[in-house]
Design an enzyme around this catalytic site. Sequence first.
Site, PDB file in Angstrom:
ATOM      1  N   GLY A   1       0.849  -1.203   0.000  1.00 30.67           N
ATOM      2  CA  GLY A   1       0.000   0.000   0.000  1.00 30.67           C
ATOM      3  C   GLY A   1       0.876   1.241   0.000  1.00 30.67           C
ATOM      4  N   VAL A   2       0.343   2.306   0.576  1.00 36.08           N
ATOM      5  CA  VAL A   2       1.021   3.598   0.518  1.00 36.08           C
ATOM      6  C   VAL A   2       2.366   3.548   1.242  1.00 36.08           C
TER       7      VAL A   2
ATOM      8  N   GLU B   1       2.624  -8.175  -1.404  1.00 39.07           N
ATOM      9  CA  GLU B   1       1.247  -7.657  -1.387  1.00 39.07           C
ATOM     10  C   GLU B   1       0.295  -8.840  -1.574  1.00 39.07           C
TER      11      GLU B   1
ATOM     12  N   VAL C   1       2.054 -13.282   3.342  1.00 40.63           N
ATOM     13  CA  VAL C   1       3.021 -13.767   4.334  1.00 40.63           C
ATOM     14  C   VAL C   1       2.229 -14.466   5.434  1.00 40.63           C
TER      15      VAL C   1
ATOM     16  N   VAL D   1       0.498  -3.100   6.883  1.00 37.74           N
ATOM     17  CA  VAL D   1      -0.734  -3.680   6.317  1.00 37.74           C
ATOM     18  C   VAL D   1      -1.978  -2.883   6.717  1.00 37.74           C
ATOM     19  N   GLY D   2      -1.805  -1.600   6.961  1.00 37.70           N
ATOM     20  CA  GLY D   2      -2.954  -0.749   7.256  1.00 37.70           C
ATOM     21  C   GLY D   2      -2.945  -0.246   8.688  1.00 37.70           C
TER      22      GLY D   2
ATOM     23  N   HIS E   1       4.239  28.232 -20.241  1.00 32.54           N
ATOM     24  CA  HIS E   1       5.122  27.324 -20.982  1.00 32.54           C
ATOM     25  C   HIS E   1       6.562  27.709 -20.715  1.00 32.54           C
TER      26      HIS E   1
ATOM     27  N   ALA F   1      -3.961  13.235   6.578  1.00 35.31           N
ATOM     28  CA  ALA F   1      -3.819  14.416   7.435  1.00 35.31           C
ATOM     29  C   ALA F   1      -4.698  15.572   6.963  1.00 35.31           C
TER      30      ALA F   1
HETATM   31  P1  FAD Z   1      -3.084  11.445  14.744  1.00 36.63           P
HETATM   32  O1  FAD Z   1      -2.175  12.218  13.880  1.00 36.63           O
HETATM   33  O2  FAD Z   1      -2.838   9.990  14.920  1.00 36.63           O
HETATM   34  O3  FAD Z   1      -3.093  12.180  16.152  1.00 36.63           O
HETATM   35  C1  FAD Z   1      -3.797  11.694  17.240  1.00 36.63           C
HETATM   36  C2  FAD Z   1      -3.127  12.174  18.500  1.00 36.63           C
HETATM   37  O4  FAD Z   1      -3.942  11.832  19.603  1.00 36.63           O
HETATM   38  C3  FAD Z   1      -1.765  11.518  18.766  1.00 36.63           C
HETATM   39  O5  FAD Z   1      -0.808  12.520  18.970  1.00 36.63           O
HETATM   40  C4  FAD Z   1      -1.989  10.685  20.045  1.00 36.63           C
HETATM   41  O6  FAD Z   1      -0.846  10.682  20.894  1.00 36.63           O
HETATM   42  C5  FAD Z   1      -3.122  11.443  20.696  1.00 36.63           C
HETATM   43  N1  FAD Z   1      -3.943  10.633  21.567  1.00 36.63           N
HETATM   44  C6  FAD Z   1      -4.437   9.380  21.351  1.00 36.63           C
HETATM   45  N2  FAD Z   1      -5.225   9.001  22.391  1.00 36.63           N
HETATM   46  C7  FAD Z   1      -5.205  10.028  23.276  1.00 36.63           C
HETATM   47  C8  FAD Z   1      -5.829  10.230  24.527  1.00 36.63           C
HETATM   48  N3  FAD Z   1      -6.650   9.341  25.068  1.00 36.63           N
HETATM   49  N4  FAD Z   1      -5.585  11.397  25.183  1.00 36.63           N
HETATM   50  C9  FAD Z   1      -4.756  12.338  24.646  1.00 36.63           C
HETATM   51  N5  FAD Z   1      -4.168  12.206  23.442  1.00 36.63           N
HETATM   52  C10 FAD Z   1      -4.395  11.060  22.770  1.00 36.63           C
HETATM   53  N6  FAD Z   1      -1.259  11.450   5.581  1.00 36.63           N
HETATM   54  C11 FAD Z   1      -1.209  12.372   4.599  1.00 36.63           C
HETATM   55  O7  FAD Z   1      -2.203  13.064   4.363  1.00 36.63           O
HETATM   56  N7  FAD Z   1      -0.065  12.555   3.869  1.00 36.63           N
HETATM   57  C12 FAD Z   1       1.041  11.821   4.072  1.00 36.63           C
HETATM   58  O8  FAD Z   1       2.048  12.015   3.387  1.00 36.63           O
HETATM   59  C13 FAD Z   1       1.012  10.828   5.094  1.00 36.63           C
HETATM   60  N8  FAD Z   1       2.097  10.071   5.347  1.00 36.63           N
HETATM   61  C14 FAD Z   1       2.057   9.142   6.348  1.00 36.63           C
HETATM   62  C15 FAD Z   1       3.180   8.354   6.546  1.00 36.63           C
HETATM   63  C16 FAD Z   1       3.182   7.382   7.548  1.00 36.63           C
HETATM   64  C17 FAD Z   1       4.415   6.532   7.760  1.00 36.63           C
HETATM   65  C18 FAD Z   1       2.018   7.232   8.362  1.00 36.63           C
HETATM   66  C19 FAD Z   1       2.009   6.215   9.462  1.00 36.63           C
HETATM   67  C20 FAD Z   1       0.894   8.016   8.153  1.00 36.63           C
HETATM   68  C21 FAD Z   1       0.898   8.973   7.139  1.00 36.63           C
HETATM   69  N9  FAD Z   1      -0.220   9.758   6.861  1.00 36.63           N
HETATM   70  C22 FAD Z   1      -0.182  10.682   5.847  1.00 36.63           C
HETATM   71  C23 FAD Z   1      -1.462   9.635   7.636  1.00 36.63           C
HETATM   72  C24 FAD Z   1      -1.580  10.785   8.656  1.00 36.63           C
HETATM   73  O9  FAD Z   1      -0.449  10.754   9.506  1.00 36.63           O
HETATM   74  C25 FAD Z   1      -2.862  10.619   9.478  1.00 36.63           C
HETATM   75  O10 FAD Z   1      -3.971  10.498   8.610  1.00 36.63           O
HETATM   76  C26 FAD Z   1      -3.075  11.829  10.373  1.00 36.63           C
HETATM   77  O11 FAD Z   1      -1.996  12.008  11.253  1.00 36.63           O
HETATM   78  C27 FAD Z   1      -4.373  11.661  11.176  1.00 36.63           C
HETATM   79  O12 FAD Z   1      -4.560  12.750  12.023  1.00 36.63           O
HETATM   80  P2  FAD Z   1      -5.394  12.621  13.368  1.00 36.63           P
HETATM   81  O13 FAD Z   1      -5.348  13.965  14.009  1.00 36.63           O
HETATM   82  O14 FAD Z   1      -6.695  12.005  13.102  1.00 36.63           O
HETATM   83  O15 FAD Z   1      -4.600  11.555  14.259  1.00 36.63           O
HETATM   84  P1  NAD Z   2      -2.663   0.542   3.078  1.00 37.31           P
HETATM   85  O1  NAD Z   2      -4.067   0.231   3.380  1.00 37.31           O
HETATM   86  O2  NAD Z   2      -2.360   1.671   2.160  1.00 37.31           O
HETATM   87  O3  NAD Z   2      -1.957  -0.743   2.462  1.00 37.31           O
HETATM   88  C1  NAD Z   2      -1.897  -1.959   3.133  1.00 37.31           C
HETATM   89  C2  NAD Z   2      -1.674  -3.058   2.081  1.00 37.31           C
HETATM   90  O4  NAD Z   2      -1.343  -4.248   2.781  1.00 37.31           O
HETATM   91  C3  NAD Z   2      -2.909  -3.347   1.249  1.00 37.31           C
HETATM   92  O5  NAD Z   2      -2.583  -3.240  -0.115  1.00 37.31           O
HETATM   93  C4  NAD Z   2      -3.295  -4.762   1.663  1.00 37.31           C
HETATM   94  O6  NAD Z   2      -3.846  -5.508   0.598  1.00 37.31           O
HETATM   95  C5  NAD Z   2      -1.953  -5.326   2.100  1.00 37.31           C
HETATM   96  N1  NAD Z   2      -2.027  -6.454   3.053  1.00 37.31           N
HETATM   97  C6  NAD Z   2      -2.879  -6.624   4.096  1.00 37.31           C
HETATM   98  N2  NAD Z   2      -2.597  -7.779   4.751  1.00 37.31           N
HETATM   99  C7  NAD Z   2      -1.543  -8.348   4.103  1.00 37.31           C
HETATM  100  C8  NAD Z   2      -0.785  -9.536   4.307  1.00 37.31           C
HETATM  101  N3  NAD Z   2      -1.050 -10.378   5.303  1.00 37.31           N
HETATM  102  N4  NAD Z   2       0.234  -9.815   3.457  1.00 37.31           N
HETATM  103  C9  NAD Z   2       0.535  -8.948   2.443  1.00 37.31           C
HETATM  104  N5  NAD Z   2      -0.166  -7.808   2.200  1.00 37.31           N
HETATM  105  C10 NAD Z   2      -1.183  -7.510   3.020  1.00 37.31           C
HETATM  106  O7  NAD Z   2      -1.954   0.727   4.503  1.00 37.31           O
HETATM  107  P2  NAD Z   2      -0.519   1.270   4.894  1.00 37.31           P
HETATM  108  O8  NAD Z   2       0.390   1.293   3.730  1.00 37.31           O
HETATM  109  O9  NAD Z   2      -0.147   0.532   6.124  1.00 37.31           O
HETATM  110  O10 NAD Z   2      -0.844   2.767   5.288  1.00 37.31           O
HETATM  111  C11 NAD Z   2      -1.813   3.039   6.302  1.00 37.31           C
HETATM  112  C12 NAD Z   2      -2.514   4.329   6.025  1.00 37.31           C
HETATM  113  O11 NAD Z   2      -1.671   5.434   6.347  1.00 37.31           O
HETATM  114  C13 NAD Z   2      -2.859   4.547   4.565  1.00 37.31           C
HETATM  115  O12 NAD Z   2      -4.068   3.922   4.210  1.00 37.31           O
HETATM  116  C14 NAD Z   2      -2.998   6.035   4.487  1.00 37.31           C
HETATM  117  O13 NAD Z   2      -4.280   6.366   4.916  1.00 37.31           O
HETATM  118  C15 NAD Z   2      -1.966   6.515   5.492  1.00 37.31           C
HETATM  119  N6  NAD Z   2      -0.738   6.936   4.785  1.00 37.31           N
HETATM  120  C16 NAD Z   2      -0.828   7.922   3.860  1.00 37.31           C
HETATM  121  C17 NAD Z   2       0.301   8.322   3.163  1.00 37.31           C
HETATM  122  C18 NAD Z   2       0.167   9.384   2.131  1.00 37.31           C
HETATM  123  O14 NAD Z   2      -0.871  10.038   2.090  1.00 37.31           O
HETATM  124  N7  NAD Z   2       1.163   9.598   1.277  1.00 37.31           N
HETATM  125  C19 NAD Z   2       1.512   7.726   3.410  1.00 37.31           C
HETATM  126  C20 NAD Z   2       1.573   6.696   4.352  1.00 37.31           C
HETATM  127  C21 NAD Z   2       0.437   6.325   5.041  1.00 37.31           C
END
Ligand code: FAD
Ligand code: NAD
Length: 472
Positions: A188-189, A209, A243, A275-276, A449, A325
């Site tokens: 995935g992503v 995948e 896997v 895996v999500g 352009h 985000a």
């Molecule tokens: P979060 O950012 O998860 O924030 C929730 C906060 O709540 C956390 O700081 C946590 O500590 C706090 N919290 C939890 N429970 C409690 C509690 N009970 N009391 C007080 N605080 C608490 N999205 C994009 O749009 N673009 C990207 O390029 C992108 N890249 C990503 C790359 C990776 C590796 C990952 C893992 C995610 C990525 N995402 C990306 C997804 C993005 O990070 C999330 O969609 C976004 O952060 C969600 O925002 P949120 O405020 O809902 O939650």
């Molecule tokens: P994802 O949902 O994008 O991808 C997970 C992949 O794992 C899927 O394609 C699924 O089919 C596969 N999968 C599930 N179980 C499996 C198994 N047992 N063996 C092999 N493959 C398996 O999830 P992610 O990559 O973990 O990212 C989580 C979320 O974080 C994203 O959905 C996205 O919302 C957010 N994110 C966003 C960005 C961005 O916006 N650029 C970057 C990173 C993460």
Amino acid sequence: MDYDVLVIGGGPGGYVAAIKASQLGLKSACVEFDSTKDNKVKLGGTCLNVGCIPSKSLLDSSYKFYQLKKELLVHGIKTGKASIDLDVMMHRKDQIIEKLTGGVGQLFKHNKVESIHGKGTLVDQHTVEVTNAKGKKKIYKSKNIILATGSRPTYIPSVPWNGSTIIGSYGALEFTEIPKRLAIIGGGVIGLELGSVWTRLGAEVKVFEAEETLLPMLDNDVLRVIQREFLNQGININLGAKVTGSKKSRNGVELTISVDGKEELQSFDKVVVAVGRKPFTENLLHKDCGLKTDENGFVEVNDFCQTKIKNIYAVGDIVRGPMLAHKAMEEGVMVAERIAGKKMEVNYNLVPSVIYTHPEIAWVGKTEKQAKQEGTIVKKGSFPFAASGRALASGDSVGLVKVVSDQDTDEVVGIQVFGPSASEILQQGLIGMEFSASSEDFGLTMFSHPTVSEALHEAALAVNKQAIHIGN
Ligand code: FAD
Ligand code: NAD
């Protein structure tokens, strides 16, 4: 009441909601975990600390290295042997995180948002209990409460994290040395972004995948170009590969991989499970608070992020919709505005997605495939970057723009971009779509352009067979 608005969670959904509420004249506060060491909170959530920003920092650093090794020679630029100082690269990333998370704290001060340190639990309609890192509890009362506690990675029981050789996405942002053989479970992503980082830095990366198709949300003609390019870059993507088991081996981990019902064993130094993600609501809802999560762990809300208790809202990754985000931030703004009596809505039909590989993959709205499945008759136009003067001049001409529009009205219903600055090109298309632009409108707009954005212009012209720089 202590506050007009109390937000639990300081990620993009939560911190933006708290700031917006304050800007609208509401007394607001935001609860976020603190650390036992220094009583400090790290604001910014997953996005700033372990998500969007650190991953983009490593993507950009690793791409510069890749360019130095593979792409600059054709420009006539020769350098000595390129090498990596991973410590410096990681330190740079950590400093960016520090700067941005500190910046959110400054924004809180500037906007008079109170920062409460600890873990919040919703006790009832107006009450939140906060437990700090030392175990001390305090009760706060608020007219409105916004839940914004985000998400956590999911894991596979047969490949449990052990913090060293089997890790989640956060661990893959922290490697202290470049792994020789790296497995990423999930194409995935995260699999594609972090797979790109470590391939560029020299690891032998294999992505497994489970599904037969990569990125099923995209059209096949776009996907074919993407898969060919990843293959060229040396990212080994194995489709239909599940896997099913893991075992400690002498130098790392031995994975059992099931393909077409046959099992094989492969060894790796490190395994990243991507895996999500699932909503994070641990201890968030007191059993008598009146709210429960659904069977997948999400907090149920209406189109305006309001729960069944009218003064309690939830935004971001803990509610339905893509875990992104910008979607979380827009929901935070909407909820603050609605609490202040305004009428804002989020347009869930136009949530953009970007995968920050090189080239980037970006899309919004409906694909041709999806429109057809829904019974909408559409027309399409595409334009390859290989025919773009600017893309060729910069040596970045892989990919295409595809525009899909309604057959009768010509309104653009979807755009997919794989190519240079795809995220920025998509954003231009998205603004047009917000105003219901037709492909003809895009065609009648003058584009500078030479820019790579001209590919969007030409793809829109191609919808009505009017492209100038390719055959119609
Ligand atoms: P979060 O950012 O998860 O924030 C929730 C906060 O709540 C956390 O700081 C946590 O500590 C706090 N919290 C939890 N429970 C409690 C509690 N009970 N009391 C007080 N605080 C608490 N999205 C994009 O749009 N673009 C990207 O390029 C992108 N890249 C990503 C790359 C990776 C590796 C990952 C893992 C995610 C990525 N995402 C990306 C997804 C993005 O990070 C999330 O969609 C976004 O952060 C969600 O925002 P949120 O405020 O809902 O939650
Ligand atoms: P994802 O949902 O994008 O991808 C997970 C992949 O794992 C899927 O394609 C699924 O089919 C596969 N999968 C599930 N179980 C499996 C198994 N047992 N063996 C092999 N493959 C398996 O999830 P992610 O990559 O973990 O990212 C989580 C979320 O974080 C994203 O959905 C996205 O919302 C957010 N994110 C966003 C960005 C961005 O916006 N650029 C970057 C990173 C993460």
